[in-house]
Design a protein around this motif. Structure first.
Motif, PDB file in Angstrom:
ATOM      1  N   PRO A   1      15.377 -42.540   0.425  1.00  0.00           N
ATOM      2  CA  PRO A   1      15.846 -41.318   1.088  1.00  0.00           C
ATOM      3  C   PRO A   1      15.363 -40.021   0.442  1.00  0.00           C
ATOM      4  CG  PRO A   1      17.599 -42.923   1.068  1.00  0.00           C
ATOM      5  CD  PRO A   1      16.478 -43.509   0.230  1.00  0.00           C
ATOM      6  N   GLU A   2      15.252 -39.987  -0.878  1.00  0.00           N
ATOM      7  CA  GLU A   2      14.793 -38.742  -1.502  1.00  0.00           C
ATOM      8  C   GLU A   2      13.336 -38.435  -1.128  1.00  0.00           C
ATOM      9  OE1 GLU A   2      15.091 -41.797  -4.968  1.00  0.00           O
ATOM     10  OE2 GLU A   2      16.029 -41.408  -3.013  1.00  0.00           O
ATOM     11  N   GLN A   3      12.529 -39.460  -0.928  1.00  0.00           N
ATOM     12  CA  GLN A   3      11.169 -39.248  -0.441  1.00  0.00           C
ATOM     13  C   GLN A   3      11.197 -38.798   1.017  1.00  0.00           C
ATOM     14  OE1 GLN A   3      10.126 -43.309  -1.595  1.00  0.00           O
ATOM     15  NE2 GLN A   3       8.415 -42.495  -2.767  1.00  0.00           N
ATOM     16  N   GLY A   4      12.086 -39.402   1.801  1.00  0.00           N
ATOM     17  CA  GLY A   4      12.211 -39.013   3.201  1.00  0.00           C
ATOM     18  C   GLY A   4      12.662 -37.576   3.367  1.00  0.00           C
ATOM     19  N   ASP A   5      13.608 -37.157   2.542  1.00  0.00           N
ATOM     20  CA  ASP A   5      14.065 -35.768   2.609  1.00  0.00           C
ATOM     21  C   ASP A   5      12.916 -34.804   2.315  1.00  0.00           C
ATOM     22  OD1 ASP A   5      16.658 -36.542   3.216  1.00  0.00           O
ATOM     23  OD2 ASP A   5      17.355 -36.434   1.140  1.00  0.00           O
ATOM     24  N   LEU A   6      12.075 -35.162   1.351  1.00  0.00           N
ATOM     25  CA  LEU A   6      10.915 -34.327   1.031  1.00  0.00           C
ATOM     26  C   LEU A   6       9.960 -34.256   2.217  1.00  0.00           C
ATOM     27  CD1 LEU A   6       9.252 -32.709  -1.033  1.00  0.00           C
ATOM     28  CD2 LEU A   6       8.267 -34.885  -1.812  1.00  0.00           C
ATOM     29  N   ILE A   7       9.689 -35.399   2.824  1.00  0.00           N
ATOM     30  CA  ILE A   7       8.831 -35.429   4.012  1.00  0.00           C
ATOM     31  C   ILE A   7       9.392 -34.514   5.098  1.00  0.00           C
ATOM     32  CG2 ILE A   7       8.193 -36.901   5.982  1.00  0.00           C
ATOM     33  CD1 ILE A   7       7.749 -39.173   3.950  1.00  0.00           C
TER      34      ILE A   7
ATOM     35  N   VAL B   1      -0.609 -35.182   1.855  1.00  0.00           N
ATOM     36  CA  VAL B   1      -0.595 -36.643   1.790  1.00  0.00           C
ATOM     37  C   VAL B   1       0.437 -37.036   0.745  1.00  0.00           C
ATOM     38  CG1 VAL B   1      -1.887 -38.745   1.273  1.00  0.00           C
ATOM     39  CG2 VAL B   1      -3.036 -36.829   2.412  1.00  0.00           C
ATOM     40  N   LEU B   2       1.338 -37.938   1.120  1.00  0.00           N
ATOM     41  CA  LEU B   2       2.324 -38.470   0.182  1.00  0.00           C
ATOM     42  C   LEU B   2       2.019 -39.942  -0.040  1.00  0.00           C
ATOM     43  CD1 LEU B   2       5.024 -37.490  -1.255  1.00  0.00           C
ATOM     44  CD2 LEU B   2       6.193 -38.804   0.517  1.00  0.00           C
ATOM     45  N   ASN B   3       1.889 -40.325  -1.304  1.00  0.00           N
ATOM     46  CA  ASN B   3       1.587 -41.716  -1.654  1.00  0.00           C
ATOM     47  C   ASN B   3       2.726 -42.284  -2.487  1.00  0.00           C
ATOM     48  OD1 ASN B   3       0.162 -43.322  -4.242  1.00  0.00           O
ATOM     49  ND2 ASN B   3      -0.351 -44.123  -2.223  1.00  0.00           N
TER      50      ASN B   3
ATOM     51  N   LEU C   1       5.315 -36.515  -8.706  1.00  0.00           N
ATOM     52  CA  LEU C   1       6.724 -36.131  -8.666  1.00  0.00           C
ATOM     53  C   LEU C   1       7.593 -37.233  -9.265  1.00  0.00           C
ATOM     54  CD1 LEU C   1       6.756 -34.782  -4.996  1.00  0.00           C
ATOM     55  CD2 LEU C   1       6.467 -33.458  -7.101  1.00  0.00           C
ATOM     56  N   PRO C   2       8.653 -36.873  -9.976  1.00  0.00           N
ATOM     57  CA  PRO C   2       9.532 -37.874 -10.600  1.00  0.00           C
ATOM     58  C   PRO C   2      10.510 -38.470  -9.597  1.00  0.00           C
ATOM     59  CG  PRO C   2      10.333 -35.686 -11.116  1.00  0.00           C
ATOM     60  CD  PRO C   2       9.052 -35.493 -10.338  1.00  0.00           C
ATOM     61  N   ILE C   3       9.960 -39.079  -8.560  1.00  0.00           N
ATOM     62  CA  ILE C   3      10.759 -39.709  -7.506  1.00  0.00           C
ATOM     63  C   ILE C   3      10.351 -41.166  -7.420  1.00  0.00           C
ATOM     64  CG2 ILE C   3      11.362 -39.714  -5.055  1.00  0.00           C
ATOM     65  CD1 ILE C   3      10.552 -36.789  -4.933  1.00  0.00           C
ATOM     66  N   LYS C   4      11.321 -42.046  -7.356  1.00  0.00           N
ATOM     67  CA  LYS C   4      11.081 -43.482  -7.325  1.00  0.00           C
ATOM     68  C   LYS C   4      10.285 -43.849  -8.573  1.00  0.00           C
ATOM     69  CE  LYS C   4       9.985 -47.062  -3.904  1.00  0.00           C
ATOM     70  NZ  LYS C   4       9.323 -47.332  -2.621  1.00  0.00           N
ATOM     71  N   ARG C   5       9.181 -44.590  -8.434  1.00  0.00           N
ATOM     72  CA  ARG C   5       8.391 -44.969  -9.611  1.00  0.00           C
ATOM     73  C   ARG C   5       7.298 -43.954  -9.926  1.00  0.00           C
ATOM     74  NH1 ARG C   5       8.986 -49.308  -6.455  1.00  0.00           N
ATOM     75  NH2 ARG C   5       6.920 -48.964  -5.559  1.00  0.00           N
ATOM     76  N   GLY C   6       7.255 -42.880  -9.179  1.00  0.00           N
ATOM     77  CA  GLY C   6       6.198 -41.892  -9.308  1.00  0.00           C
ATOM     78  C   GLY C   6       5.559 -41.702  -7.955  1.00  0.00           C
ATOM     79  N   THR C   7       5.814 -40.558  -7.337  1.00  0.00           N
ATOM     80  CA  THR C   7       5.338 -40.265  -5.994  1.00  0.00           C
ATOM     81  C   THR C   7       4.267 -39.190  -6.089  1.00  0.00           C
ATOM     82  OG1 THR C   7       7.471 -40.838  -5.005  1.00  0.00           O
ATOM     83  CG2 THR C   7       6.021 -39.401  -3.728  1.00  0.00           C
ATOM     84  N   GLU C   8       3.115 -39.461  -5.523  1.00  0.00           N
ATOM     85  CA  GLU C   8       2.007 -38.499  -5.589  1.00  0.00           C
ATOM     86  C   GLU C   8       1.984 -37.665  -4.312  1.00  0.00           C
ATOM     87  OE1 GLU C   8      -1.254 -37.137  -8.102  1.00  0.00           O
ATOM     88  OE2 GLU C   8       0.412 -38.536  -8.397  1.00  0.00           O
ATOM     89  N   LEU C   9       2.020 -36.347  -4.479  1.00  0.00           N
ATOM     90  CA  LEU C   9       1.924 -35.428  -3.361  1.00  0.00           C
ATOM     91  C   LEU C   9       0.637 -34.650  -3.488  1.00  0.00           C
ATOM     92  CD1 LEU C   9       3.248 -34.104  -0.857  1.00  0.00           C
ATOM     93  CD2 LEU C   9       4.235 -32.406  -2.431  1.00  0.00           C
ATOM     94  N   ALA C  10      -0.219 -34.752  -2.468  1.00  0.00           N
ATOM     95  CA  ALA C  10      -1.530 -34.102  -2.487  1.00  0.00           C
ATOM     96  C   ALA C  10      -1.630 -33.089  -1.357  1.00  0.00           C
ATOM     97  CB  ALA C  10      -2.631 -35.142  -2.361  1.00  0.00           C
TER      98      ALA C  10
END
Length: 219
Positions: free
Chosen positions: A59-65, A181-183, A206-215
């Motif tokens: 959900p925290e990744q989804g909120d960012l999206i 792009v979110l990976n 980003l310090p989300i989940k195991r490490g989320t890359e935002l490009a």
């Protein structure tokens, strides 16, 4: 300092529609992982063997999206892989709240795509999503116009370039300047591509989940 100032903030989603929130909450509550050792790279992977597991963003990744898509007024986004529809829910909510748009989903397993479609219908968002069933290297060749935002969270391969690397090479020419792009999985060869200045991106981990890359595509 008052004790309440030291208390951690309670997470609050920017999505408030009760229909959407109910589906997201249910998917989160029923999230399951396959047994330890079942995903053995040496034995290879068969996505159909894991059709009952919804590998999805958190959900925290989804909120960012959702927030980024709202802020940039996105109208065309790519959701790879759609799985059971968790990420598509956030994308579609943003398209609806932006006044219209299309989520182009790609899912290899037909039964998962059917579950995603059901979840989107339950949330009242089905009209904003086109789920393409099949290999993303085929289904995402043509998004039909400039892409504003893409999620790349694909199935692992036993050998060779990862799907994340192959899909970013396919998506990058279609992504507009200023697009994101979110990976989710931080595949090394994806990171090599996105961090190479010649490819036109800048990115941050980003310090989300195991490490989320935002490009961000800058040229």
């Amino acid at each position: 300092m008052p004790e309440h100032l030291n208390a951690p903030a309670v997470a609050q989603s920017p999505i408030t529609d009760p229909r959407i929130c109910a589906v997201i909450d249910r998917l989160q509550a029923t999230r399951a992982r396959p047994p330890a050792g079942s995903m053995n790279k040496e034995a290879g992977f068969n996505a159909e063997d894991f059709a009952d597991y919804g590998f999805s963003i958190h959900p925290e990744q989804g909120d960012l999206i959702y927030l980024l898509c709202r802020g940039m007024k996105a109208t065309r986004v790519v959701d790879f892989a759609t799985s059971v529809g968790m990420s598509a829910l956030y994308f579609a909510a943003a398209m609806r709240d932006n006044g219209g748009g299309q989520v182009i989903g790609s899912e290899l397993v037909a039964s998962k795509a059917a579950v995603a479609q059901k979840n989107l219908t339950e949330a009242g968002l089905a009209e904003f999503v086109d789920i393409r069933v099949g290999d993303a290297r085929e289904t995402l060749k043509d998004a039909g116009g400039p892409i504003d935002f893409a999620l790349i969270d694909g199935w692992p391969l036993a050998e060779g370039p990862t799907l994340a690397r192959q899909v970013i090479e396919l998506i990058a020419p279609q992504l507009r300047v200023g697009g994101y792009v979110l990976n989710d999985n931080a595949e090394p060869d994806f990171l090599d591509y996105i961090r190479d200045p010649q490819n036109g991106f800048i990115s941050v981990t980003l310090p989300i989940k195991r490490g989320t890359e935002l490009a961000l595509k800058i040229r």
